[in-house]
Design an enzyme around this catalytic site. Sequence first.
Site, PDB file in Angstrom:
ATOM      1  CD1 TRP A   8      -6.420 -43.632  34.046  1.00 11.75           C
ATOM      2  CD2 TRP A   8      -7.947 -41.988  33.943  1.00 11.75           C
ATOM      3  NE1 TRP A   8      -6.042 -42.759  33.055  1.00 11.75           N
ATOM      4  CE2 TRP A   8      -6.957 -41.743  32.964  1.00 11.75           C
ATOM      5  CE3 TRP A   8      -8.996 -41.081  34.060  1.00 11.75           C
ATOM      6  CZ2 TRP A   8      -6.986 -40.641  32.119  1.00 11.75           C
ATOM      7  CZ3 TRP A   8      -9.037 -39.987  33.205  1.00 11.75           C
ATOM      8  CH2 TRP A   8      -8.044 -39.772  32.257  1.00 11.75           C
ATOM      9  CD  GLU A  62      -5.669 -34.858  25.238  1.00 15.42           C
ATOM     10  OE1 GLU A  62      -6.356 -35.748  24.699  1.00 15.42           O
ATOM     11  OE2 GLU A  62      -4.461 -34.994  25.473  1.00 15.42           O
ATOM     12  CD  GLU A  83      -5.600 -39.819  23.305  1.00 11.34           C
ATOM     13  OE1 GLU A  83      -5.881 -38.683  23.732  1.00 11.34           O
ATOM     14  OE2 GLU A  83      -4.457 -40.284  23.321  1.00 11.34           O
ATOM     15  CG  HIS A  93      -6.651 -37.976  27.704  1.00  8.75           C
ATOM     16  ND1 HIS A  93      -5.709 -38.315  26.769  1.00  8.75           N
ATOM     17  CD2 HIS A  93      -6.701 -39.025  28.580  1.00  8.75           C
ATOM     18  CE1 HIS A  93      -5.197 -39.499  27.067  1.00  8.75           C
ATOM     19  NE2 HIS A  93      -5.792 -39.958  28.152  1.00  8.75           N
ATOM     20  CD  GLU A 150      -1.142 -40.869  21.401  1.00 12.39           C
ATOM     21  OE1 GLU A 150      -1.140 -40.382  22.551  1.00 12.39           O
ATOM     22  OE2 GLU A 150      -2.197 -41.188  20.839  1.00 12.39           O
ATOM     23  CB  THR A 208       0.047 -35.360  24.057  1.00 11.86           C
ATOM     24  OG1 THR A 208       0.205 -36.691  23.585  1.00 11.86           O
ATOM     25  CG2 THR A 208      -0.625 -34.523  22.993  1.00 11.86           C
ATOM     26  CG  ASP A 265      -4.411 -42.822  29.530  1.00 10.18           C
ATOM     27  OD1 ASP A 265      -4.069 -43.712  30.321  1.00 10.18           O
ATOM     28  OD2 ASP A 265      -5.592 -42.441  29.368  1.00 10.18           O
ATOM     29  CD  GLU A 266      -2.007 -38.226  25.615  1.00  5.67           C
ATOM     30  OE1 GLU A 266      -2.130 -39.066  24.706  1.00  5.67           O
ATOM     31  OE2 GLU A 266      -2.797 -37.272  25.782  1.00  5.67           O
ATOM     32  CG  HIS A 310      -2.592 -43.966  23.719  1.00  5.95           C
ATOM     33  ND1 HIS A 310      -3.457 -42.931  23.981  1.00  5.95           N
ATOM     34  CD2 HIS A 310      -3.171 -45.067  24.237  1.00  5.95           C
ATOM     35  CE1 HIS A 310      -4.526 -43.397  24.629  1.00  5.95           C
ATOM     36  NE2 HIS A 310      -4.370 -44.685  24.802  1.00  5.95           N
TER      37      HIS A 310
END
Length: 327
Positions: free
Chosen positions: A35, A78, A114, A117, A167, A170, A199-200, A203
């Site tokens: 995305w 971020e 990252e 974000h 991670e 967040t 995503d976090e 990760h």
Amino acid sequence: MDTALSTERLEVMQHVGKDLNVLMAEYLKPIEENWQPSDFLPDSSDENFLSEVKLLQESCRELPYDYMAVLIGDTITEEALPTYESWLMDVIGVNQVEEPSSWAAWVRSWTAEENRHGDLLNKYLYLSGRVNMRAMEVSTQFLIADGFDIGTDRDPYRNFIYTSFQELATNVSHRRTATLAKKFGNPHLSKICGVIASDEMRHAKAYKDFVRRILEVDPSELLLALEDMMRKKIVMPAHFLRESGVKMGDTFSHFSDAAQRLGVYTTNDYIEILDSLLIEWEIGAVRNINERAEKARDYLMALPDRLKRIADRTRIPELQYEFSWIK
Ligand SMILES: [Fe+2]
Ligand SMILES: [Fe+2]
């Protein structure tokens, strides 16, 4: 970190790094399939752009003050990505000149993911009409210029423990701002915070896997590193956050109070993250370690309960602070 220890760390990093292509394929997404911020934002070349912005602004009007503060603080955190990337590039075993396709490639590719974000959240906040962008940008520039002090040294063990923790932290905070956005009648913003949260989590799984692999080959040293990090407490990457005219770090405490009041990230979450890491890494069951590491393990296993007793006694200030960021 002394030379003998550094040499050992380097060997372990080379060992874990030999599977790095596999790990990157597992934990990072191909760029073209990923995305991108524009997928979630009104298209400024579209003739309906202005009316879409109007709708976006209406859906932000009722977002509570503390919520805006937390969202802005999260965004600035971020946006300080240059600090994190440059820090990780300096870790033992990461070598962008001689081994650009090994750990340095991980750091670059993680950074690339990252980077979306802050990009997405910043543009959203800009369109929201609720934010004093200049004040926010001053904070971002201060934070990047001030850097951070996370107590990890150039040690890959401490750094991967830190990133595993961070991670997850967040993930919790973006997940909660997603849930709250929905509650406040803004499903669009909820989706934005939700994709970032996922995503976090991806990760977090990667960094937890790196630590697990280190634990397999160097359990004593990993336990000592974990004990050291937890004794020092994991500080947030934005702990130096400030506004114009405010002392370094003071804005961070107000931001963190707002997150506590709102339940976006609390002392309890900190303890739960620690607990989940101890369980996932099976710290209580680690054997064949030296005496110091045994003591570290026992300290770590008792820590969540100790922190819970202290947490019950801490009080969150009720007073709302006036951030220069919010109109
Ligand atoms: Fe992020
Ligand atoms: Fe992250």
